[in-house]
Scaffold this motif. Structure first.
Motif, PDB file in Angstrom:
ATOM      1  N   SER A   1      16.277   0.018  16.368  1.00 23.31           N
ATOM      2  CA  SER A   1      16.964   1.292  16.101  1.00 23.31           C
ATOM      3  C   SER A   1      16.054   2.484  16.385  1.00 23.31           C
ATOM      4  O   SER A   1      16.501   3.521  16.871  1.00 23.31           O
TER       5      SER A   1
ATOM      6  N   LYS B   1       7.951  11.419  15.436  1.00 28.62           N
ATOM      7  CA  LYS B   1       7.893  10.666  16.704  1.00 28.62           C
ATOM      8  C   LYS B   1       8.830  11.298  17.735  1.00 28.62           C
ATOM      9  O   LYS B   1       8.515  11.367  18.921  1.00 28.62           O
TER      10      LYS B   1
ATOM     11  N   ASN C   1      17.084   8.990   3.140  1.00 26.45           N
ATOM     12  CA  ASN C   1      18.124   9.079   4.167  1.00 26.45           C
ATOM     13  C   ASN C   1      19.465   9.341   3.514  1.00 26.45           C
ATOM     14  O   ASN C   1      19.833   8.673   2.535  1.00 26.45           O
TER      15      ASN C   1
ATOM     16  N   ASP D   1       0.849  -1.181   0.000  1.00 22.13           N
ATOM     17  CA  ASP D   1       0.000   0.000   0.000  1.00 22.13           C
ATOM     18  C   ASP D   1       0.901   1.253   0.000  1.00 22.13           C
ATOM     19  O   ASP D   1       1.708   1.420   0.927  1.00 22.13           O
TER      20      ASP D   1
ATOM     21  N   LYS E   1       1.707   3.289   3.078  1.00 19.59           N
ATOM     22  CA  LYS E   1       2.677   2.851   4.089  1.00 19.59           C
ATOM     23  C   LYS E   1       3.939   3.720   4.004  1.00 19.59           C
ATOM     24  O   LYS E   1       4.521   4.074   5.027  1.00 19.59           O
TER      25      LYS E   1
ATOM     26  N   HIS F   1      17.639  14.399  13.106  1.00 19.46           N
ATOM     27  CA  HIS F   1      18.171  13.455  12.118  1.00 19.46           C
ATOM     28  C   HIS F   1      16.959  12.718  11.546  1.00 19.46           C
ATOM     29  O   HIS F   1      16.134  12.186  12.300  1.00 19.46           O
TER      30      HIS F   1
HETATM   31  N1  CAA Z   1      -0.903   3.239   5.707  1.00 21.87           N
HETATM   32  C1  CAA Z   1      -0.375   4.064   6.637  1.00 21.87           C
HETATM   33  N2  CAA Z   1       0.574   3.685   7.515  1.00 21.87           N
HETATM   34  C2  CAA Z   1       1.019   2.407   7.437  1.00 21.87           C
HETATM   35  C3  CAA Z   1       0.505   1.500   6.496  1.00 21.87           C
HETATM   36  C4  CAA Z   1      -0.510   1.957   5.594  1.00 21.87           C
HETATM   37  N3  CAA Z   1      -1.035   1.157   4.672  1.00 21.87           N
HETATM   38  N4  CAA Z   1       1.130   0.310   6.673  1.00 21.87           N
HETATM   39  C5  CAA Z   1       2.005   0.474   7.695  1.00 21.87           C
HETATM   40  N5  CAA Z   1       1.937   1.726   8.157  1.00 21.87           N
HETATM   41  C6  CAA Z   1       2.704   2.332   9.228  1.00 21.87           C
HETATM   42  C7  CAA Z   1       2.880   1.410  10.424  1.00 21.87           C
HETATM   43  O1  CAA Z   1       1.735   1.434  11.257  1.00 21.87           O
HETATM   44  C8  CAA Z   1       4.098   2.007  11.064  1.00 21.87           C
HETATM   45  O2  CAA Z   1       3.716   3.172  11.777  1.00 21.87           O
HETATM   46  P1  CAA Z   1       4.173   3.376  13.310  1.00 21.87           P
HETATM   47  O3  CAA Z   1       5.691   3.487  13.254  1.00 21.87           O
HETATM   48  O4  CAA Z   1       3.507   4.626  13.715  1.00 21.87           O
HETATM   49  O5  CAA Z   1       3.752   2.163  14.061  1.00 21.87           O
HETATM   50  C9  CAA Z   1       4.944   2.486   9.870  1.00 21.87           C
HETATM   51  O6  CAA Z   1       4.063   2.537   8.754  1.00 21.87           O
HETATM   52  C10 CAA Z   1       6.127   1.558   9.519  1.00 21.87           C
HETATM   53  O7  CAA Z   1       5.610   0.277   9.263  1.00 21.87           O
HETATM   54  P2  CAA Z   1       6.136  -1.017  10.073  1.00 21.87           P
HETATM   55  O8  CAA Z   1       5.984  -0.813  11.533  1.00 21.87           O
HETATM   56  O9  CAA Z   1       5.484  -2.204   9.462  1.00 21.87           O
HETATM   57  O10 CAA Z   1       7.689  -1.026   9.849  1.00 21.87           O
HETATM   58  P3  CAA Z   1       8.569  -1.601   8.656  1.00 21.87           P
HETATM   59  O11 CAA Z   1       8.665  -3.045   8.738  1.00 21.87           O
HETATM   60  O12 CAA Z   1       8.140  -1.007   7.347  1.00 21.87           O
HETATM   61  O13 CAA Z   1      10.012  -0.987   9.021  1.00 21.87           O
HETATM   62  C11 CAA Z   1      11.638   0.558   9.684  1.00 21.87           C
HETATM   63  C12 CAA Z   1      10.187   0.379   9.320  1.00 21.87           C
HETATM   64  C13 CAA Z   1      11.983  -0.301  10.898  1.00 21.87           C
HETATM   65  C14 CAA Z   1      11.913   1.994  10.040  1.00 21.87           C
HETATM   66  C15 CAA Z   1      12.513   0.137   8.475  1.00 21.87           C
HETATM   67  O14 CAA Z   1      12.244   0.993   7.393  1.00 21.87           O
HETATM   68  C16 CAA Z   1      13.992   0.156   8.763  1.00 21.87           C
HETATM   69  O15 CAA Z   1      14.551  -0.781   9.300  1.00 21.87           O
HETATM   70  N6  CAA Z   1      14.704   1.261   8.359  1.00 21.87           N
HETATM   71  C17 CAA Z   1      16.127   1.392   8.521  1.00 21.87           C
HETATM   72  C18 CAA Z   1      16.524   1.707   9.948  1.00 21.87           C
HETATM   73  C19 CAA Z   1      16.156   3.113  10.357  1.00 21.87           C
HETATM   74  O16 CAA Z   1      15.973   4.006   9.559  1.00 21.87           O
HETATM   75  N7  CAA Z   1      16.100   3.337  11.676  1.00 21.87           N
HETATM   76  C20 CAA Z   1      15.803   4.644  12.217  1.00 21.87           C
HETATM   77  C21 CAA Z   1      16.436   4.868  13.553  1.00 21.87           C
HETATM   78  S1  CAA Z   1      18.213   4.570  13.421  1.00 21.87           S
HETATM   79  C22 CAA Z   1      18.833   5.976  12.648  1.00 21.87           C
HETATM   80  O17 CAA Z   1      18.179   6.970  12.607  1.00 21.87           O
HETATM   81  C23 CAA Z   1      20.183   5.917  12.029  1.00 21.87           C
HETATM   82  C24 CAA Z   1      20.016   5.734  10.562  1.00 21.87           C
HETATM   83  O18 CAA Z   1      19.893   6.698   9.823  1.00 21.87           O
HETATM   84  C25 CAA Z   1      19.953   4.384  10.051  1.00 21.87           C
END
Ligand code: CAA
Length: 385
Positions: free
Chosen positions: A202, A243, A273, A30, A33, A234
């Motif tokens: 993370s 958040k 990023n 979707d 997301k 960041h």
């Molecule tokens: N419509 C609207 N929202 C939706 C949706 C839809 N159809 N489907 C999912 N979402 C929302 C979820 O509810 C979730 O929201 P919340 O965080 O509010 O709960 C959000 O979209 C993300 O979805 P998931 O929870 O399913 O997460 P994901 O499996 O897609 O993974 C992530 C998200 C963990 C950030 C992943 O992208 C990731 O690992 N990224 C790399 C690591 C990262 O960036 N970490 C950040 C902190 S570390 C840092 O900052 C250093 C750095 O640069 C790496």
């Protein structure tokens, strides 16, 4: 007291990108997301004649234009995407920009935090040597494993800043708060092209580090939450910043007001990023998109590098700051880009990096002035058009 800080700042992003709607369609996800769930629209993609050096040179060339370049005696190059285990990437930039040989050049690393370390060290240096300037560069290419949840949070870009006394853009205030902790939320062993990442962990550690850095900032005489006119975080993806701000508002029992973070998210949504550069892309976005005059106002900045090191600090916007911004240039870079199809994006991603000294001529594809032309006998060759 003499003020020190950012006299000029610019970013560079390459021509190509993949829209997250394209990624969503190809992967049966979707699109909301990505657009709402993580708050991102596009992933900037480098061509094979672009790397952290060429991106950095493009950003830095804008910053040093019409400046007294002989005053630059130090280049601090912050990156997670280093191109050599020994030689600092900034040395190539120093040559491409034809800067004075009377210059020290060094590379700094700590995931996405190192740009802030470079900025703080630069402020210390110009305090001691007020007739000198430091070129601070943050340049990164964020790549994650294909088909992983992190794939949508890729991107790339570079920011260059000229740091001096009596800065015309932002004075960096002396108070800052830090938080360091040995954790494994995101790391990249030397033999890997992509990082290992515990994504959910993370995001939790990012928020924990924000609390720790804010507490230290307060104990070190930092400003109160309500004094800060805008906040830049960041931004691995912009929802992370939302958040973070919600949490900081709650800690300070203040209203969570999105208008103090939104201007600083506009460019990041379009770039993705870019690790060490992300906070500073947000800073430029905030300065160029805030609809009210920020003159004389303090803004809060939060830097986080996985692993983890974090810092909260503040900067005061200087008189006539708008005259120093390069808004038309930056918005032109973002607007005049080429979308990749899903197959083009995957083909670009999958082209193997040269290994074991195999000679490799890079096709001419970069839109900028600086290119990686070839790798030959283990040596990288760059040119300025
Ligand atoms: N419509 C609207 N929202 C939706 C949706 C839809 N159809 N489907 C999912 N979402 C929302 C979820 O509810 C979730 O929201 P919340 O965080 O509010 O709960 C959000 O979209 C993300 O979805 P998931 O929870 O399913 O997460 P994901 O499996 O897609 O993974 C992530 C998200 C963990 C950030 C992943 O992208 C990731 O690992 N990224 C790399 C690591 C990262 O960036 N970490 C950040 C902190 S570390 C840092 O900052 C250093 C750095 O640069 C790496």
């Amino acid at each position: 007291m003499t003020q020190v800080g950012i006299d000029k700042i610019s970013f560079y992003v390459p021509e190509h990108y993949v829209a997250l709607s394209t990624l969503a369609e190809a992967q049966g996800i979707d699109p909301d997301k990505f657009s709402r769930g993580i708050g991102q629209n596009k992933i900037a993609m480098p061509t094979h004649d672009e790397d952290v050096v060429t991106l950095a040179a493009e950003a830095a060339a804008k910053v040093i234009a019409d400046e007294d370049v002989d005053a630059i005696d130090t280049i601090l190059f912050a990156t997670e995407t280093g191109i050599d285990q020994s030689k600092a990437a900034g040395v190539y930039v120093h040559e491409l920009l034809k800067l004075s040989r009377r210059c020290r050049v060094v590379e700094l690393k700590h995931a996405c935090y190192s740009g802030t370390a470079a900025l703080q060290l630069a402020c210390g240096h110009v305090t001691r040597k007020p007739d000198r300037k430091v070129l601070v560069i943050a340049s990164d290419i964020s790549r994650y494993d294909l088909d992983s949840p992190a794939e949508a949070t890729q991107g790339c870009g570079a920011v260059a800043m000229l740091v001096s006394i009596d800065p015309k853009l932002l004075a960096i205030e002396p108070a800052s708060g830090c938080h360091s902790e040995d954790i494994m939320d995101f790391w990249r062993p030397n033999y890997r092209k992509t990082p290992l990442v515990d994504g959910k962990f993370s995001t939790i550690k990012y928020l924990g580090a924000l609390s720790g850095a804010w507490e230290d900032y307060q104990e070190n005489g930092g400003r109160g939450f309500n004094e800060l006119a805008q906040f830049c975080y960041h931004l691995p993806f912009t929802r992370m910043g939302a958040k973070a701000h919600r949490q900081l508002s709650s800690i300070n029992k203040a209203q969570n007001d999105p208008s103090v973070i939104e201007p600083g998210m506009i460019y990041n949504r379009e770039v993705g990023n870019c690790y060490a550069a992300s906070l500073y892309v947000s800073l430029i976005s905030m300065l160029e998109n805030a609809d009210h005059d920020l003159t004389g106002l303090p803004v809060g900045l939060f830097s986080y590098g996985s692993g983890a090191v974090a810092e909260f600090f503040a900067a005061t916007v200087q008189n006539r700051y708008r005259e120093r911004l390069m808004k038309v240039h930056h918005q032109g870079l973002l607007k005049n880009r080429t979308a990749l199809t899903f197959d083009q994006y995957r083909d670009m991603w999958n082209v193997p990096d040269p290994q074991d000294g195999v000679a490799c001529i890079m096709p001419n594809a970069a839109r900028g002035r600086y290119r990686l032309t070839r790798i030959d006998e283990h040596k990288r060759h760059y040119e300025a058009a």
